[in-house]
Design an enzyme around this catalytic site. Sequence first.
Site, PDB file in Angstrom:
ATOM      1  N   HIS A  27       6.461  -2.268   3.762  1.00  0.00           N
ATOM      2  CA  HIS A  27       6.032  -3.607   4.156  1.00  0.00           C
ATOM      3  C   HIS A  27       5.213  -4.234   3.047  1.00  0.00           C
ATOM      4  O   HIS A  27       4.421  -3.565   2.386  1.00  0.00           O
ATOM      5  CB  HIS A  27       5.233  -3.593   5.466  1.00  0.00           C
TER       6      HIS A  27
ATOM      7  N   ASN B 126       0.849  -1.185   0.000  1.00  0.00           N
ATOM      8  CA  ASN B 126       0.000   0.000   0.000  1.00  0.00           C
ATOM      9  C   ASN B 126       0.889   1.240   0.000  1.00  0.00           C
ATOM     10  O   ASN B 126       1.891   1.291   0.730  1.00  0.00           O
ATOM     11  CB  ASN B 126      -0.916   0.019   1.236  1.00  0.00           C
TER      12      ASN B 126
END
Length: 114
Positions: free
Chosen positions: A100, A87
């Site tokens: 991440h 994201n």
Amino acid sequence: MTDCIFCKIVAGEIPSTEVMSSERTLAFRDIKPALPSHILVIPREHIQSADTLTPQHAATLAEMFDTAQKVARQEGLSERGYRLVFNVGDDAQNSVPHLHMHVVGGRPMEWPPG
Ligand code: DGP
């Protein structure tokens, strides 16, 4: 980064449920799983997001994908399939400013995402 949650997880200052560890990466269970298997693969070094990656991060990024493959196999996701998600920014609901990769699976998923 002293005030980064994921840097604190890497340093062992915040507990996490570790799934896998390598020289450049750490994989641990997401605190709020969205699917039956939901693991985060992060670089040990602080990188802000996928939007700030450069060719200098190539080795770290390759190791993140290697860890993700191994995690997927360990979780039993490889045969049925899984999703790898980065994201970026507010529209994608990126909430932690440390790169991440979400490794998610364990049931059929919708596409496109909402
Ligand atoms: P994103 O929305 O892509 O920035 O995802 C951040 C994820 O990180 C979110 O799914 C929840 C997870 N998360 C946030 N804080 C912690 C924490 O302290 N421990 C663990 N294990 N996961 C966390």
